[in-house]
Design an enzyme around this catalytic site. Structure first.
Site, PDB file in Angstrom:
ATOM      1  N   HIS A 112      17.699  50.429  17.013  1.00  0.00           N
ATOM      2  CA  HIS A 112      16.830  50.625  18.180  1.00  0.00           C
ATOM      3  C   HIS A 112      17.583  51.265  19.353  1.00  0.00           C
ATOM      4  O   HIS A 112      16.982  51.525  20.395  1.00  0.00           O
ATOM      5  CB  HIS A 112      16.220  49.289  18.627  1.00  0.00           C
ATOM      6  CG  HIS A 112      15.278  48.703  17.626  1.00  0.00           C
ATOM      7  ND1 HIS A 112      14.188  49.402  17.153  1.00  0.00           N
ATOM      8  CD2 HIS A 112      15.267  47.498  16.985  1.00  0.00           C
ATOM      9  CE1 HIS A 112      13.536  48.643  16.268  1.00  0.00           C
ATOM     10  NE2 HIS A 112      14.179  47.490  16.145  1.00  0.00           N
ATOM     11  N   ASP A 151      14.261  48.941   7.419  1.00  0.00           N
ATOM     12  CA  ASP A 151      14.002  47.813   8.311  1.00  0.00           C
ATOM     13  C   ASP A 151      12.498  47.801   8.608  1.00  0.00           C
ATOM     14  O   ASP A 151      11.841  48.837   8.579  1.00  0.00           O
ATOM     15  CB  ASP A 151      14.790  48.016   9.606  1.00  0.00           C
ATOM     16  CG  ASP A 151      14.758  46.811  10.525  1.00  0.00           C
ATOM     17  OD1 ASP A 151      15.776  46.097  10.577  1.00  0.00           O
ATOM     18  OD2 ASP A 151      13.730  46.593  11.200  1.00  0.00           O
ATOM     19  N   ASP A 240      14.000  42.713   7.217  1.00  0.00           N
ATOM     20  CA  ASP A 240      12.908  41.933   7.791  1.00  0.00           C
ATOM     21  C   ASP A 240      11.539  42.285   7.203  1.00  0.00           C
ATOM     22  O   ASP A 240      10.519  41.792   7.661  1.00  0.00           O
ATOM     23  CB  ASP A 240      12.899  42.036   9.325  1.00  0.00           C
ATOM     24  CG  ASP A 240      13.279  43.406   9.833  1.00  0.00           C
ATOM     25  OD1 ASP A 240      13.323  44.356   9.012  1.00  0.00           O
ATOM     26  OD2 ASP A 240      13.541  43.544  11.037  1.00  0.00           O
TER      27      ASP A 240
END
Ligand SMILES: [Zn+2]
Ligand SMILES: [Zn+2]
Ligand SMILES: [Zn+2]
Lengths: 443, 559
Positions: A112, A151, A240
């Protein structure tokens, strides 16, 4: 003893003495059970699997990718430099042909983190894969790379870093931005003027399971990769998407992750997010290790694995099929789209707001890209936050033509230091990084 | 008086030490067909004329278990292995029969699925049918919850002997090694038991009632009684005897390289702040990795009697040995010939040594003296290269915290310790090559036997406390108890120190000589949802290997 088919390098660095805060998902405990599982399975004794310690990334490694405000030393901790250094070490073992593949199990994550860094967002400060990749290019020369982000969150940082770089194809699998942080990653975000079409987002509906992920891989990602022909494939291996993850709503399994890595066969994998630290990470990481090593992963299974509960509804399968067709046709039309978009334009600008959730900062950016026929084009970022600190940053890309280099230096020189807290020049062609600023200014 | 005995592949050495001095030493050849007699015969000749009541203790370093393995004279073992999900399991087959059972414990020690008693009954039938007497039972994560292994033991104990339960051998996490270690323990069990019984009988006959110990691969001792339980720990004690013996003759409180230069090999070990370094997990036995704690020791094929020859205009030493040095009637030139030719050792026929060096010098266009120097130079280079490579490996061992990565201890040798026949002759060359002082004992004899004699008792335990589940376990001690939710790291450390003392005394340590220490401590906040659910505490404690005292001897330094 067991011998791996592929020589695999592992950097396992759980950073047992570092946390964002004691009860934050990014805390000391995160890789504890993963380490337990790896130790108990006896991975260190498998022939052809070798463990390495991280290096510590250097300031210059960070400057190749980021504009840290106020600077690298004040923004980036040793733990972040070690996390990026872990990825760098893993990649070096591959580039130096000490191993065939490498997996960096490191924290904190990085996908990010965008080009400008005012603080921590999505638990990331520096973009681990990008810092790694640019270190490789500085050390080993230019090459084409593909980053496949598995992800569950959109890899918005990596997208921003490689927005205008057609030598780095970025493909992100993620839960649809309408239902999850950071709320981006849609089909129409497909690259800057120098790399239109080379940023591919695959927003998947909540509830996507093994079937959906593997469908996307086989029918979209692998065909695109075989056309793009990268020299290096990196898996930004967030975990995740797992059905037990507390922050997301997907139904991917450890076996699915292993299968995906087996079929994708990345040269380097780097751990990103994943916060089901007991129910997912030990098994997902084990699955990825075995798949990358070319070992049998068919016995990797979570304690509460239940095939019936995890079966993907037909509705989702149909949606994904259509989505893949849609994205693939855009990929095929990228040249036409580029032509259409850039017709008669000298510059392309985009306005953005970037929210730093971990540090609650709102940033306002204007990115301006020169449309250049000879290179990817000099570009600038003008930015400030809700707390002030305006900055101006100039990037001369690695493939810059002489006139873009000159233009970059001229813009840097001509920008008035009185108007900004700090001004940056990132000259990727000469691997040179300059800053200037009026020290007496306070914001 | 203390008795130390070391049985090697060719010789049995024994020493009698009184007040820091060797007062008696014997050496006899090893009779491979009757190892017990080799031990007992040597002891008997050492002790003849001594007053048995004056013997304080007897320590044996033997190859009884090692030999049984190498010569395939071990018992056949039935393995019961509980794998759970994870790696494929076929590579774990090490027993005569290998039964893989269902049942599964997870990393926190929670039972995910129970054992199936019918599978155990079936295993019993299979073992019985094949006349397998010994069994080993090992489960994945059994060190976090030994319940399954204990229940299976209940079902087997009337039918088989011995039965080794994996969790009792080591608390470390490494399932394949636990499988192989428990296999070896059961495989050598009766061999060692027979040996120990006859030793007891012989001692009784001679009216010797001193406590008797065996040396372990980790350089510490345990009582012969404890050895009967865990004979696997007596495997490969030879290198440990040598390192501990070296320490009896030489002083060290800093980082150092330890070399034992023998006839065919040189063994390399390291000291960290004067304490011998361990293998990170355990030794390999016949190619299988185990959890047998051992001192770090790596052999290279270069020694005093290695064959020296010239190949493609360059000097090659070893790795093979082809008989004794030329000066002692052998056929091939050796480093020992070089040492004799240079007058560094007074041994055998010097003329033959010089002619050996002529033979080497010829193709290299060197006179015998220059050739002899070149041989020693090359030998020192080979040792140095290997030492540097090993140091590099050791200093890049994996670490898991930012602090360790940035500031962790690195082994940085300040001097070299060298023992063995060629020690004195090669010390100046080693010192020059390494650029550090090289220490060797003035006189040294039966170093391995001395090392055994003076070694302390050692033990290691692994403690795991989970305050969310309110459990505390020490698998090596079979300890599994309840703790409060507020149990702290400090309390755990106190308890671990207390337990390691108890364990050491069980292994035969005397209260005053126990040097207990915590070697690893970690406490993790476990957060579930938004709340701290408890602490996950991991501790390792040990009694350090060391000597009860050093010998009174002189050491020389080459620098
Ligand atoms: Zn993603
Ligand atoms: Zn994520
Ligand atoms: Zn240009």
């Amino acid at each position: 003893m067991l011998a791996a088919k592929n020589r695999l390098g592992l950097v396992l660095f759980p950073a047992f003495d570092w946390a964002i805060s004691p009860s934050h998902p990014e805390r000391e405990e995160r890789l504890l059970y993963t380490q337990d599982q790896i130790f108990e399975e006896g991975i260190m004794d498998i022939e052809n699997i070798k463990f390495y310690n991280p290096e510590v990334a250097l300031k210059k490694d960070v400057q190749r990718v980021h504009f840290c405000v106020p600077d690298v030393d004040q923004r980036v901790t040793k733990s972040h430099l070690i996390s990026a250094g872990g990825a760098i070490k893993a990649a070096h073992t591959v580039m130096d042909r000490e191993v065939d593949k490498a997996f960096a199990l490191i924290r904190p994550p990085g996908h990010h983190a965008q080009r400008v860094v005012y603080g921590d967002r999505g638990f990331c400060i520096i973009n681990v894969e990008a810092v790694m990749l640019e270190n490789l290019r500085a050390k080993y020369g230019p090459f084409r790379a593909a980053i496949v982000d598995t992800d569950c969150h959109h890899g918005d940082g990596t997208q921003d870093v490689y927005w205008n770089d057609r030598d780095t194809l970025f493909i992100s699998f993620h839960q649809d931005g309408r239902t999850l942080y950071p709320g981006t990653g849609f089909l129409d975000e497909f690259g800057g003027p120098g790399a239109l079409g080379y940023n591919i987002n695959i927003p998947l509906p909540p509830g996507t399971g093994d079937e959906g992920f593997l469908y996307v891989l086989d029918n979209l990602v692998l065909p695109i990769l075989s056309e793009y022909k990268p020299d290096l494939v990196v898996n930004s291996a967030g975990q995740d998407n797992h059905y037990t993850d507390p922050l997301t709503n997907m139904n991917f399994t450890a076996h699915g992750y292993a299968e995906l890595n087996h079929r994708l066969s990345p040269d380097i994998a780097v751990l990103e997010g994943g916060y089901s630290i007991e129910g997912a990470l030990p098994y997902v990481n084990l699955g990825i290790i075995l798949a990358m090593a070319g070992l049998d992963y068919s016995h990797v299974r979570e304690p509460d694995y239940d095939l019936q509960k995890l079966r993907q509804p037909q509705k989702i399968s149909d949606y994904i099929k259509e989505l893949c067709e849609n994205i693939y046709s855009r990929w095929k039309q990228k040249d036409a789209l580029t032509h259409e978009l850039l017709k008669g334009k000298d510059y392309i600008t985009r306005q953005r707001q970037v929210y730093y959730d971990t540090d609650s900062i709102m940033e306002y950016q204007t990115q301006k890209f020169k449309v250049c026929l000879k290179c990817s084009g000099v570009n600038t970022i003008k930015s400030h936050t809700d707390r002030g600190m305006p900055i101006f940053a100039v990037t001369i890309p690695g493939d810059a033509c002489p006139s873009c280099i000159d233009e970059g230096y001229k813009i840097y020189k001509d920008t008035d230091i009185q108007k900004y807290y700090k001004i940056y020049l990132q000259d990727r062609t000469n691997d040179t990084y300059l800053t200037k600023g009026a020290r007496n200014l306070t914001y | 008086m203390i008795v130390g005995l070391d049985m090697g592949g060719t010789h049995v050495d024994a020493v009698l030490i009184h007040q820091g001095e060797i007062i008696e030493a014997t050496k006899s050849p090893t009779d491979r067909s009757n190892l017990l007699e080799s031990v007992w015969g040597t002891l008997k000749s050492l002790l003849s004329g001594q007053d048995p009541s004056q013997i304080e203790r007897i320590i044996l370093s033997t190859t009884i278990s090692t030999n049984a393995i190498i010569e395939h004279k071990t018992d056949s073992v039935g393995m019961i292995i509980e794998c759970g999900p994870g790696l494929p399991n076929d590579f774990l087959c090490c027993g005569r029969e290998n039964i893989f059972i269902s049942g599964y414990i997870d990393h926190r020690g929670r039972e995910i699925s129970p054992i199936d008693p019918q599978e155990i009954e079936q295993a019993v039938k299979t073992f019985k049918h094949k006349n397998i007497p010994a069994v080993a039972v090992t489960g994945k994560f059994s060190v976090r919850n030994s319940g399954h292994e204990i229940r299976i033991n209940e079902m087997l104990k009337d039918e088989f002997f011995p039965i080794t339960l994996g969790h009792t051998l080591s608390g470390k996490l490494n399932f394949p090694r636990r499988v192989f270690t428990s296999y070896y323990n059961s495989a050598v069990y009766t061999t060692f038991l027979k040996f120990s019984k006859s030793i007891y009988k012989a001692l009784q006959r001679e009216k010797i009632c001193a406590p008797i110990y065996v040396l372990k691969a980790d350089g510490g001792t345990m009582s012969l009684k404890a050895g009967e339980q865990y004979p696997v720990n007596t495997i490969l004690s030879g290198p440990a005897a040598s390192v501990m013996g070296g320490q009896a003759f030489l002083k060290a409180s800093q980082d150092a390289v330890f070399l034992d230069i023998g006839g065919t090999t040189t063994d390399i070990s390291f000291l960290a702040d004067g304490v011998p370094l361990f293998e990170p997990l355990g030794i390999k036995i016949e190619g299988l990795p185990t959890l047998v704690r051992a001192l770090y020791s790596v052999s290279i094929g270069v020694g005093g009697d290695s064959r020296v020859r010239v190949k493609n205009q360059s000097l090659v030493i070893g790795p093979e040995r082809q008989g004794p040095p030329k000066a002692l009637g052998g056929l091939c030139p050796t480093p020992t010939d070089a040492m004799i030719a240079l007058g560094l050792i007074d041994l055998g026929d010097k003329h033959k040594a010089i002619s050996a060096m002529k033979e080497i010098g010829g193709p290299l266009k060197l006179d015998p003296v220059a050739a002899a120097k070149k041989v020693l130079d090359t030998m020192a280079d080979m040792i140095k290269d290997k030492v540097e490579k090993l140091l590099n490996e050791i200093n890049s061992h994996p670490v898991y915290t930012v602090k360790e990565l940035l500031y962790g201890k690195k082994i940085n040798p300040k001097f070299i310790q060298v023992i063995g026949g060629p020690a004195k002759a090669i010390a100046p060359m080693l010192s020059k090559k390494f650029g550090m002082p090289c220490r060797y004992p003035e006189v040294y004899e039966a170093a391995n036997a001395v090392g055994a004699a003076l070694a302390r008792t050692t033990a290691e335990i692994t403690m795991f406390a989970d305050t969310a589940q309110k459990t505390l376990s020490v698998p090596e001690m079979g300890l599994y108890e309840k703790v409060s939710q507020g149990y702290t790291l400090e309390e755990s450390k106190m308890r671990a120190l207390d337990l390691i003392k108890r364990q050491s005394m069980l292994f035969g340590a005397k209260e005053g000589e126990i040097r207990a220490e915590i070697i690893e401590e970690n406490s993790f906040n476990m957060v579930r949802g938004f709340y701290t659910s408890g602490k996950n505490i991991r501790i390792r404690a040990q009694t350090k290997p060391g000597l009860i005292y050093r010998l009174r001897s002189d050491e020389n330094v080459s620098s």
